[in-house]
Design a protein around this motif. Sequence first.
Motif, PDB file in Angstrom:
ATOM      1  N   GLU A   1      34.087  -9.349 -99.619  1.00 50.47           N
ATOM      2  CA  GLU A   1      33.335 -10.081-100.640  1.00 50.47           C
ATOM      3  C   GLU A   1      33.785 -11.533-100.714  1.00 50.47           C
ATOM      4  O   GLU A   1      32.959 -12.449-100.816  1.00 50.47           O
ATOM      5  CB  GLU A   1      33.513  -9.396-102.003  1.00 50.47           C
ATOM      6  CG  GLU A   1      32.841  -8.030-102.100  1.00 50.47           C
ATOM      7  CD  GLU A   1      33.047  -7.380-103.457  1.00 50.47           C
ATOM      8  OE1 GLU A   1      33.622  -8.038-104.349  1.00 50.47           O
ATOM      9  OE2 GLU A   1      32.637  -6.221-103.632  1.00 50.47           O
TER      10      GLU A   1
ATOM     11  N   THR B   1      26.411  -8.738 -94.915  1.00 46.21           N
ATOM     12  CA  THR B   1      25.796  -7.426 -94.734  1.00 46.21           C
ATOM     13  C   THR B   1      26.870  -6.349 -94.568  1.00 46.21           C
ATOM     14  O   THR B   1      27.845  -6.541 -93.828  1.00 46.21           O
ATOM     15  CB  THR B   1      24.887  -7.418 -93.489  1.00 46.21           C
ATOM     16  OG1 THR B   1      24.105  -8.607 -93.475  1.00 46.21           O
ATOM     17  CG2 THR B   1      23.965  -6.218 -93.496  1.00 46.21           C
ATOM     18  N   LEU B   2      26.667  -5.206 -95.241  1.00 50.60           N
ATOM     19  CA  LEU B   2      27.629  -4.104 -95.181  1.00 50.60           C
ATOM     20  C   LEU B   2      26.880  -2.788 -94.987  1.00 50.60           C
ATOM     21  O   LEU B   2      25.838  -2.553 -95.601  1.00 50.60           O
ATOM     22  CB  LEU B   2      28.438  -4.041 -96.475  1.00 50.60           C
ATOM     23  CG  LEU B   2      29.450  -2.895 -96.593  1.00 50.60           C
ATOM     24  CD1 LEU B   2      30.671  -3.181 -95.723  1.00 50.60           C
ATOM     25  CD2 LEU B   2      29.882  -2.687 -98.041  1.00 50.60           C
TER      26      LEU B   2
ATOM     27  N   LEU C   1      30.178   0.310-105.524  1.00 53.16           N
ATOM     28  CA  LEU C   1      29.492  -0.879-105.029  1.00 53.16           C
ATOM     29  C   LEU C   1      28.516  -1.471-106.038  1.00 53.16           C
ATOM     30  O   LEU C   1      28.059  -2.602-105.864  1.00 53.16           O
ATOM     31  CB  LEU C   1      28.732  -0.546-103.738  1.00 53.16           C
ATOM     32  CG  LEU C   1      29.574  -0.075-102.536  1.00 53.16           C
ATOM     33  CD1 LEU C   1      28.665   0.238-101.355  1.00 53.16           C
ATOM     34  CD2 LEU C   1      30.613  -1.116-102.141  1.00 53.16           C
TER      35      LEU C   1
ATOM     36  N   TYR D   1      27.175  -5.757-102.428  1.00 52.54           N
ATOM     37  CA  TYR D   1      26.818  -4.702-101.481  1.00 52.54           C
ATOM     38  C   TYR D   1      26.228  -3.476-102.173  1.00 52.54           C
ATOM     39  O   TYR D   1      26.262  -2.366-101.627  1.00 52.54           O
ATOM     40  CB  TYR D   1      28.048  -4.293-100.667  1.00 52.54           C
ATOM     41  CG  TYR D   1      28.746  -5.444 -99.983  1.00 52.54           C
ATOM     42  CD1 TYR D   1      28.046  -6.319 -99.157  1.00 52.54           C
ATOM     43  CD2 TYR D   1      30.110  -5.667-100.171  1.00 52.54           C
ATOM     44  CE1 TYR D   1      28.672  -7.388 -98.531  1.00 52.54           C
ATOM     45  CE2 TYR D   1      30.750  -6.734 -99.550  1.00 52.54           C
ATOM     46  CZ  TYR D   1      30.030  -7.589 -98.735  1.00 52.54           C
ATOM     47  OH  TYR D   1      30.649  -8.644 -98.117  1.00 52.54           O
TER      48      TYR D   1
ATOM     49  N   ALA E   1      23.863  -1.479-100.045  1.00 51.83           N
ATOM     50  CA  ALA E   1      24.307  -1.092 -98.707  1.00 51.83           C
ATOM     51  C   ALA E   1      23.955   0.355 -98.410  1.00 51.83           C
ATOM     52  O   ALA E   1      24.071   1.236 -99.271  1.00 51.83           O
ATOM     53  CB  ALA E   1      25.820  -1.303 -98.584  1.00 51.83           C
TER      54      ALA E   1
ATOM     55  N   THR F   1      20.693  -9.915 -90.779  1.00 49.49           N
ATOM     56  CA  THR F   1      21.900 -10.757 -90.824  1.00 49.49           C
ATOM     57  C   THR F   1      21.717 -12.008 -89.998  1.00 49.49           C
ATOM     58  O   THR F   1      21.215 -11.963 -88.878  1.00 49.49           O
ATOM     59  CB  THR F   1      23.116  -9.968 -90.300  1.00 49.49           C
ATOM     60  OG1 THR F   1      23.291  -8.792 -91.085  1.00 49.49           O
ATOM     61  CG2 THR F   1      24.386 -10.822 -90.385  1.00 49.49           C
TER      62      THR F   1
END
Length: 644
Positions: A105, A111-112, A138, A143, A146, A173
């Motif tokens: 973070e 992107t995760l 999260l 995220y 995600a 991404t």
Amino acid sequence: MKNHDLVLGTAGHIDHGKSSLILALTGTDPDRLSEEKQRGITIELGFARLSLDDGTTLGVVDVPGHEKFVRQMISGSTGIDMALLCIAADDGVMPQTTEHLAVLELLRIPTLVVALTKTDLVDDEWVEFMIDEVKGRLAGGPYENAEIIAVSSRTGEGLDDLKAALGRAAKATKRQKASDSTRLPIDRVFTIKGAGTVITGTLWSGAVSIGDELEVLPSGRMSRVRSIQIHGESVNRAEAGHRVALNLNALSTEEVRPGDFLAAPHTVTATDRFDADFTYLGLSSSDKPLESGARVHVSHGTREVTGRILCIGDEQGFKPGERAYAQIRLDEELPVSWQDHFIVRSYSPVHVIGGGVVLRAHPKRSTTATPEKIALLDALRDGDGDRAAECAFNLEKAPVTCEGIVHAAGCSQAAARRALESLEKSRKAVRLKSDQAGSSVYFTTPRFVQKMRSTIENALLAFHNENPTSTGMSKEALRQKAAVRLSPDCFDALLADAQAAKHAVVNGGEVCHPQAGAGAQALEKQAAEALLAALREADGSPATLDEIFSSCKIEPSLGRRAIASLEKAGEAVRITKELAFSTEALAQFEQAVRTRLADGASASAAELRDAMGTTRKYAIPLLEYFDDKGITRRSGDERVLTGR
């Protein structure tokens, strides 16, 4: 930007199956050290290549999960574009999961994807429970949307779903470091027999080709690229986002180390301090603020150094969860640039406590929060290069070049040029350039220009008042008097402006006031006329210059300036420090010598003295002068013409 230019980094707690998952996905075991095999944990960064079904290829960086190796985790994460967070289904969210997530973070990895690993060790109901727990962790963060994919490296269950999720994440991404300048943080250095020194790292920005010259930072050593490999394949060129191995010439493994930077020559300057947009997460199990001036560990690229972090402004510390401007002062220099991300860990015990984004890479050593400074930091925080360049100009107290604005703000050359041209067009800036060849173009405010015109004029008036017979002062003496802190090049530009505005007159290396210098110039002209008359009247037998000055009642310093002006005008020539002739008399002596030595003849000094019709007092200095000028040449005790 192509998807195969992206780098995927793993993250997660120790023994949550990161390396096993990478092996199952790629067929490559990222644990490369025998010690890692024996202990069953990743100690250093491992690398692999992942080919997805849609044709996308990702470089994979596998990082350590053990708390003792968080530094290596940070090192690997600084070059990634997207992350794969591994959480074991039988363990759930653990301390290093939280710490690694904080690092991602803080580095603003966009992107995760979450892999819920080891699902073969639990039942389906527990898998659903753990997915909900991860979603809860999260929630509210960057995220929260995600994808969470349940997988088992042992059975292969979920691997195809995970690859598909990674492909979707790759399409969403974009590379963060997209500048044209080549920058690469080094994570490994080793020697290959017959090849020499090899480094590996993730190319942050720009491109590198075989034969390119690169600078090692912070040492400043230079090297050329002999060869390039991407995942074991030899290539001629690599672009941003690639994991590369570079074979470098003229460097030993003692001269380049993990943690160093490679950059295009002279594009990055290492610094021992920088201003930053800093987020303080807090100390573990404590809500105490972080005191301004606290010692910390700062991680940037693949290097970690110690230093201090200070509040910009009047605050005495940073509160947990607070985002604020800070100046970080380092014990060792780092090659940071605008928009680089960094991580801060507490000094002792060592934990991730915050991080942020570099704003000013080369600020003054000050934490004062002036409105102008905050405006610059705001522009840099917002990513507005043009506004940052304008704010940097407003902070300058003296004329500055376009390159100076780039250095001060960290923005691009194009942004600095646009800002300066806009300021000039709106008459908030004045362009200055001297007449000297190769001089720089400077920009400053109209107010500063007016101030310097007055300062230069007053310095010249004071000089003439103290030296009424002097025609002017040297440019360097004037700079020392009027603007000692400015460079000679910058002062030349201001002096050119003062001359254009008729506040000064520049004559070669001398400067005078347009009015005050006129009287001195008239005196010098009168002295020159008197000297020339005396020399012509002497008819080849002049007295010394000091004797002439005395007989003509000319002050010696004025007399020497007058004789210099006569020489410049071609009306007189000094053949020694104290002996001068009118050009007519000197020409007659020269012609007499040439006539005597015509047709290859030679003659002694006495014979040439008689030929010139003068005495030894003048003959010897005259003959030595002719020797120096290459008209005659000594041959034993006699002289001959040189043919000139």
